[in-house]
Structure formats: structure tokens, C-alpha cells
Write a protein that holds these residues in place. Structure first.
Motif, PDB file in Angstrom:
ATOM      1  N   ARG B  20       0.807  -1.219   0.000  1.00  0.00           N
ATOM      2  CA  ARG B  20       0.000   0.000   0.000  1.00  0.00           C
ATOM      3  C   ARG B  20       0.845   1.277   0.000  1.00  0.00           C
ATOM      4  N   VAL B  21       1.878   1.289   0.796  1.00  0.00           N
ATOM      5  CA  VAL B  21       2.706   2.493   0.904  1.00  0.00           C
ATOM      6  C   VAL B  21       3.355   2.779  -0.446  1.00  0.00           C
ATOM      7  N   SER B  22       3.872   1.702  -1.045  1.00  0.00           N
ATOM      8  CA  SER B  22       4.504   1.842  -2.348  1.00  0.00           C
ATOM      9  C   SER B  22       3.507   2.412  -3.366  1.00  0.00           C
ATOM     10  N   PHE B  23       2.269   1.900  -3.327  1.00  0.00           N
ATOM     11  CA  PHE B  23       1.248   2.403  -4.245  1.00  0.00           C
ATOM     12  C   PHE B  23       1.029   3.901  -4.043  1.00  0.00           C
ATOM     13  N   ALA B  24       0.859   4.309  -2.778  1.00  0.00           N
ATOM     14  CA  ALA B  24       0.580   5.718  -2.478  1.00  0.00           C
ATOM     15  C   ALA B  24       1.725   6.612  -2.953  1.00  0.00           C
ATOM     16  N   LEU B  25       2.973   6.183  -2.687  1.00  0.00           N
ATOM     17  CA  LEU B  25       4.126   6.999  -3.074  1.00  0.00           C
ATOM     18  C   LEU B  25       4.227   7.115  -4.598  1.00  0.00           C
ATOM     19  N   MET B  26       4.033   5.974  -5.287  1.00  0.00           N
ATOM     20  CA  MET B  26       4.184   6.006  -6.736  1.00  0.00           C
ATOM     21  C   MET B  26       3.063   6.804  -7.400  1.00  0.00           C
ATOM     22  N   ALA B  27       1.838   6.706  -6.854  1.00  0.00           N
ATOM     23  CA  ALA B  27       0.724   7.485  -7.406  1.00  0.00           C
ATOM     24  C   ALA B  27       1.005   8.974  -7.224  1.00  0.00           C
ATOM     25  N   ALA B  28       1.497   9.337  -6.028  1.00  0.00           N
ATOM     26  CA  ALA B  28       1.820  10.742  -5.767  1.00  0.00           C
ATOM     27  C   ALA B  28       2.934  11.195  -6.711  1.00  0.00           C
ATOM     28  N   GLY B  29       3.924  10.319  -6.916  1.00  0.00           N
ATOM     29  CA  GLY B  29       5.033  10.647  -7.810  1.00  0.00           C
ATOM     30  C   GLY B  29       4.552  10.918  -9.225  1.00  0.00           C
ATOM     31  N   ALA B  30       3.658  10.055  -9.714  1.00  0.00           N
ATOM     32  CA  ALA B  30       3.132  10.223 -11.073  1.00  0.00           C
ATOM     33  C   ALA B  30       2.369  11.548 -11.175  1.00  0.00           C
ATOM     34  N   PHE B  31       1.651  11.908 -10.094  1.00  0.00           N
ATOM     35  CA  PHE B  31       0.892  13.159 -10.057  1.00  0.00           C
ATOM     36  C   PHE B  31       1.850  14.350 -10.131  1.00  0.00           C
ATOM     37  N   VAL B  32       2.916  14.287  -9.359  1.00  0.00           N
ATOM     38  CA  VAL B  32       3.875  15.393  -9.320  1.00  0.00           C
ATOM     39  C   VAL B  32       4.582  15.548 -10.670  1.00  0.00           C
ATOM     40  N   ILE B  33       4.950  14.419 -11.299  1.00  0.00           N
ATOM     41  CA  ILE B  33       5.639  14.504 -12.588  1.00  0.00           C
ATOM     42  C   ILE B  33       4.735  15.174 -13.627  1.00  0.00           C
ATOM     43  N   GLY B  34       3.442  14.831 -13.586  1.00  0.00           N
ATOM     44  CA  GLY B  34       2.486  15.524 -14.447  1.00  0.00           C
ATOM     45  C   GLY B  34       2.497  17.027 -14.147  1.00  0.00           C
ATOM     46  N   GLY B  35       2.599  17.364 -12.859  1.00  0.00           N
ATOM     47  CA  GLY B  35       2.606  18.772 -12.445  1.00  0.00           C
ATOM     48  C   GLY B  35       3.813  19.537 -12.974  1.00  0.00           C
ATOM     49  N   LEU B  36       4.952  18.830 -13.149  1.00  0.00           N
ATOM     50  CA  LEU B  36       6.150  19.497 -13.667  1.00  0.00           C
ATOM     51  C   LEU B  36       5.918  20.016 -15.085  1.00  0.00           C
ATOM     52  N   ASP B  37       5.187  19.227 -15.894  1.00  0.00           N
ATOM     53  CA  ASP B  37       4.867  19.681 -17.249  1.00  0.00           C
ATOM     54  C   ASP B  37       4.110  21.004 -17.199  1.00  0.00           C
ATOM     55  N   ILE B  38       3.170  21.065 -16.249  1.00  0.00           N
ATOM     56  CA  ILE B  38       2.368  22.276 -16.102  1.00  0.00           C
ATOM     57  C   ILE B  38       3.258  23.450 -15.686  1.00  0.00           C
ATOM     58  N   ALA B  39       4.226  23.169 -14.815  1.00  0.00           N
ATOM     59  CA  ALA B  39       5.147  24.215 -14.381  1.00  0.00           C
ATOM     60  C   ALA B  39       5.887  24.791 -15.583  1.00  0.00           C
ATOM     61  N   VAL B  40       6.273  23.923 -16.525  1.00  0.00           N
ATOM     62  CA  VAL B  40       6.980  24.391 -17.726  1.00  0.00           C
ATOM     63  C   VAL B  40       6.086  25.342 -18.525  1.00  0.00           C
ATOM     64  N   ILE B  41       4.824  24.934 -18.701  1.00  0.00           N
ATOM     65  CA  ILE B  41       3.888  25.806 -19.438  1.00  0.00           C
ATOM     66  C   ILE B  41       3.746  27.144 -18.710  1.00  0.00           C
ATOM     67  N   TRP B  42       3.691  27.099 -17.377  1.00  0.00           N
ATOM     68  CA  TRP B  42       3.535  28.308 -16.582  1.00  0.00           C
ATOM     69  C   TRP B  42       4.755  29.215 -16.777  1.00  0.00           C
ATOM     70  N   VAL B  43       5.958  28.613 -16.805  1.00  0.00           N
ATOM     71  CA  VAL B  43       7.184  29.394 -16.995  1.00  0.00           C
ATOM     72  C   VAL B  43       7.159  30.065 -18.371  1.00  0.00           C
ATOM     73  N   ILE B  44       6.717  29.331 -19.389  1.00  0.00           N
ATOM     74  CA  ILE B  44       6.661  29.909 -20.738  1.00  0.00           C
ATOM     75  C   ILE B  44       5.761  31.139 -20.751  1.00  0.00           C
TER      76      ILE B  44
END
Lengths: 266, 262
Positions: B20-44
Motif C-alpha cells: 500500500r505504501v509503495s502504491f501511495a508513493l508512486m501514485a503521488a510521484g506520477a501526479f507530481v511529474i504531471g505537475g512538472l509539465d504544467i510548471a513548464v507551461i507556466w514558466v513559458i
């Protein structure tokens, strides 16, 4: 039950043509128990893979229970059970019971029929103690018994086993052999197995197919096989002679017995 | 095939539930990585008002539709392009002797529910973009159609990549260049690229039909290539055509399968 006629399989490896199997013909009747012997690389596994539809033959014709395996692979899968000694068909992270239940659903076996068969297999293969253990935690002997159970839950007419006793200790081997013999005798299941363990052959099979350089070198009973090399009485010596002559190398003189060992009584 | 897929996904989800812990961490990680793309758009957009003539909400719309299609396809079926591992380990043999579709087994194998994180992020971006864009219903109906078509297109690409690995067992990265690479290309308005790339993505690999062509229709924008706007409606047709090609390639791949030595 199994019909192979002039079966061949060619592999192209770096522009070289390799005949893994060539001109292989044999027939297995329903209820037979057949062992497939041969040196490493002789084409046993390739033959098994063509029988089960994993590989398509490049020449010849093959029928298993009336079906062409490569063309009717999924239909054939319902009628045969396959056990690979070197890899499991169970789901690594699931308890054995869940793996078997998943097989029940994939093979569409009725729930009640399944329960009866599982009860029978549990007794005969002594699965009870580790049904709830994840497959990755099973010993090799337990895993193999679980794999055999998984291959039989849909009550196949043919059971194909590729090196089912590889790596097993003597007790586990004996359990697997006893079970296979009973299954063949009581259910009439046709059994074809490949092995390097001549004990399997001596205790189980009325008939031996010897495959060498991709083609059939011998097809007959164990006694006929013994008679092939005069002067050798143990099946192990007979087969050693046959393999060596196929390789073209002379037999080396036997090593002196291990000091303090009990050579000669094994 | 759907039944097989659902059964196996359920089995793998249960297997993943052991950690379960591994699932929660990896799901959060995938969410954050998606967020980085958005950060790039925001910087542009911190530096410019428009990207190739598109405003921030429009870029987020293009990003969200493509990313939602890709992340969903990757979560559900992306494992199809891992088939070279099954070929090398010999586990494909095991799948081939089961009486169910091989494709469904490969797609469901090692199903990772944690990838939902990236899907959620993409859906959130698309939601924000749609709220800011105020698209009339007469064109908004195309949004779910384009996302579904996009899922089919990316899944077909994964399948083509998998089929290719029957020939080139050692080159799964070749396929990844087109699947993951295609998803990266689609994150921005295609008009920022050379027109020849856009032509290739329209006529050869129909990645432009994931979000660019239908997106132009939804956003009511003229096409820089000069194609009429109704071509944006062809996404489902492009998706089905690619799916048919992928299915044939997969079949041919299974037929050519050579297995391993033992």
C-alpha cells in the motif's frame, strides 16, 4: 491424439539456416505415456512448442486432438495442459489459491466442477499446506505441484510437460512421478514429457522418443532402447553411448571411484 | 478479450494492494511529474502572452486532451510495449498456452494502478482549461470524442511498438521514441514545429488527430496547413484505421514469434 508428419522448423540466425527440427514424424495414441529424450539442443523444446501452438512449424503437418496447433492455438489451449519445468504459469505475487481461481476463470471452468477437481488435486498433490502462500514464497517442489494442478483444472485430454522434474529433490521427484502415473492410469490422460532424468523414463514411460539433431533417432519401448547398444545394461549407459556417438566424440574411460564413496551401489 | 483483461487487471491490482505504501508513493510521484509539465507551461507564459498564437488556456486545453489520452492509454495498455521482456524471459510462452487473447494478457500484465496519478493530473488540467475557455456546446461534444480517439491512437501505437519487438527484440526504445515522444510533441500547439513535422504527424503517424486537428476544430482556429476545419472531426476514423493496422501487425508478430532456447 498427437500426429506429426514430416514436421520441420527452421530458424534463421544471422543469415545462417538452422534446422531445429527436421522431418519428424510420430503418432501418440490416446492414453499413452511417452517420454521425449535427447541431448541439449536436439529439438525437444522446439517440438513441444510446435505441439502447443507456441511456434508455427515451417514445414510438415501436426495435429493435436484433431486441431492444427498454430492456427487453433486458443481452442487447443482448452484441451491441453502445459507445464514448463523452468518457468511457472502461476502468478508470482498471488497466493496459490488465487492463481488457481484465476485459471478457473480464464479456462471458464464451472465453479462446482472446479471445487471437486481442486479437492481431488489437493489430496493427491498435497497442496493444502501452502494454498494461501504467495507463489514467490513456495519451494520449487511445491511450485511444481501447484503448476501441475493449474494445468489439470480444466481436465485436459493431453498433458505436455517440459522437464517437469528439473531441479527437484528425490522426494519431490517421486511425488510428481507417482502423481503423473496415477493421472495417466485413472483419468486416461495422454502424457508427453521431455526430461533429462532417466529415472523419470524408467519409472513412468512405456514408450520413448529419442530426438537427435532435430529428427527422430528412436521410437520404441525402453527394452528396445536397451537392446540398441549391446553390452550395456543400465539405461544411463545406453543413453550416454547414444548421445556421444551422435556428437561424434569417443567415450572417455570411466573415472576411478570417489575415495570413501559407495560407488557401484547407486 | 475484455473479460480476460478485467480479470487480470483485478488480479494485479490485488497483488499491488499488498504494498500500500509503495502504491501511495508512486501514485503521488506520477501526479507530481504531471505537475512538472504544467510548471513548464507556466514558466513559458510568465515570459510571453501567446505561444504560436495560442493563449495559456488554449495551450492547457491542447496539453490536457493529449496528456489525458496518453496517460489513460499508458495506464491501461502501455505494458504492451514491454513484450520484449516477456520474449526474453520466456513468459510469453506461458501466455500463449492459455485459452485467452495474448494481447489482453500482455496489456494487463503488471498492471500498475499507481499510474492513475498522471491521469488525475491531466484531467485536472483539462478541467481548468475548459472552465476558462467557455466553448459552445456545438463544438464541445468533440472533446470526449477526441480523448477516446486519442486513447485508441496511443494504444495502437503501443501495440505497433510491441509488434515491432517480435522482429527487433533488443530495440523497445525505437517504439518508445514514437509513443512517449509523440505524447511529448503533442503537449504544445503543433504549429510551433516545422510544417513538415506537422504533415508527418497528420498523414503518416496520425498523432495530430489526438489533439491538434480536433483541437483546432474545438477552439475554432484556422489550420496553418490550410486544411478545412472538418478534418478535425476525422479523429475517430484515423484512430480506427491505425487500430486496424496495429491489430494486423500484432497478429503477424505472434505468427513470427521464435521463442527462446529452452
Amino acid at each position: 491424439m498427437i500426429d506429426a508428419a514430416e514436421l520441420g522448423r527452421v530458424f534463421r540466425v544471422r543469415r545462417q539456416v538452422v534446422h531445429a527440427v527436421r522431418d519428424l514424424s510420430f503418432h501418440v495414441a490416446p492414453g499413452e505415456f511417452v517420454a521425449c529424450l535427447g541431448p541439449n539442443g536436439a529439438g525437444k523444446s522446439t517440438t513441444i512448442k510446435m505441439l502447443t501452438g507456441i511456434l508455427a512449424p515451417t514445414s510438415g503437418r501436426i495435429r493435436v486432438d484433431g486441431l492444427d496447433p498454430a492456427r487453433r492455438r486458443t481452442a487447443l489451449a482448452r484441451r491441453i495442459g502445459v507445464v514448463f519445468g523452468q518457468r511457472t504459469t502461476l502468478w508470482w505475487d498471488l497466493p496459490l489459491r488465487d492463481s488457481l481461481e484465476l485459471n478457473r476463470l480464464l479456462y471458464k471452468v464451472d465453479r462446482k466442477v472446479f471445487r471437486d477437481r481442486l479437492d481431488e488435486l489437493c489430496v493427491l498433490l498435497d497442496l493444502g499446506a501452502f494454498l494461501t502462500t504467495p507463489v514467490r514464497q513456495l519451494s520449487l517442489g511445491q511450485r511444481m505441484r501447484g503448476d501441475i494442478a493449474a494445468a489439470l483444472l480444466h481436465d485436459p485430454a493431453v498433458l505436455v510437460l517440459d522437464e517437469p522434474t528439473i531441479g527437484l529433490d528425490v522426494v519431490s521427484k517421486a511425488e510428481v512421478r507417482d502423481f503423473l502415473r496415477r493421472r495417466n492410469a485413472e483419468h486416461g490422460t495422454t502424457v508427453l514429457l521431455t526430461t533429462h532424468d532417466l529415472g523419470d523414463v524408467e519409472r513412468l514411460c512405456r514408450r520413448v522418443l529419442l530426438i537427435d539433431h532435430g529428427s527422430l533417432a528412436f521410437d520404441g519401448t525402453l527394452d528396445d532402447l536397451r537392446a540398441l547398444v549391446p553390452g550395456r545394461t543400465s539405461i544411463e549407459e545406453v543413453v550416454t553411448d547414444l548421445y556421444l556417438s551422435s556428437r561424434g566424440s569417443p567415450r572417455t574411460p570411466p573415472l576411478p571411484p570417489v575415495p570413501g564413496g559407495t560407488s557401484g551401489t547407486a | 478479450m475484455i473479460r480476460t483483461y478485467a480479470l487480470l487487471v483485478w488480479a494485479w491490482t490485488r497483488a499491488a494492494a499488498q504494498y500500500r505504501v509503495s502504491f501511495a508513493l508512486m501514485a503521488a510521484g506520477a501526479f507530481v511529474i504531471g505537475g512538472l509539465d504544467i510548471a513548464v507551461i507556466w514558466v513559458i507564459f510568465a515570459n510571453t502572452d501567446s505561444l504560436a498564437g495560442f493563449g495559456p488556456a488554449e495551450v492547457m486545453f491542447l496539453y490536457g486532451t493529449s496528456e489525458l489520452a496518453f496517460a489513460t492509454s499508458d495506464m491501461l495498455f502501455g505494458n504492451v510495449d514491454r513484450i520484449s521482456q516477456h520474449i526474453k524471459a520466456g513468459t510469453l510462452d506461458v501466455m500463449l498456452v492459455r485459452p485467452v487473447a495474448t494481447w489482453a494478457q500482455v496489456a494487463a500484465d503488471r498492471f500498475g494502478p499507481h499510474r492513475i496519478g498522471r491521469v488525475v493530473m491531466a484531467a485536472a488540467v483539462l478541467g481548468v482549461a475548459l472552465a476558462r475557455l467557455d466553448i459552445p456546446l456545438g463544438r464541445a461534444w468533440m472533446v470526449p470524442v477526441m480523448v477516446v480517439s486519442g486513447i485508441v491512437i496511443f494504444t495502437s501505437m503501443f501495440t505497433l511498438g510491441g509488434a515491432l519487438q517480435f522482429l527487433l527484440t533488443d530495440a523497445p526504445e525505437v517504439a518508445n521514441a514514437f509513443t512517449y515522444g509523440g505524447a511529448m510533441l503533442n503537449q504544445y500547439p503543433l504549429s510551433v514545429y516545422d510544417p513538415r513535422i506537422v504533415q508527418g504527424l497528420t498523414y503518416v503517424l496520425p498523432l495530430a488527430f489526438v489533439n491538434w486537428r480536433p483541437g483546432l476544430y474545438v477552439l475554432d482556429r484556422p489550420d496553418p496547413l490550410g486544411l478545412p476545419s472538418w478534418t478535425g472531426l476525422l479523429s475517430p476514423a484515423a484512430a480506427l484505421a491505425l487500430a486496424a493496422v496495429a491489430a494486423l501487425a500484432w497478429r503477424a508478430g505472434i505468427r513470427r514469434y521464435r521463442s527462446t532456447g529452452s
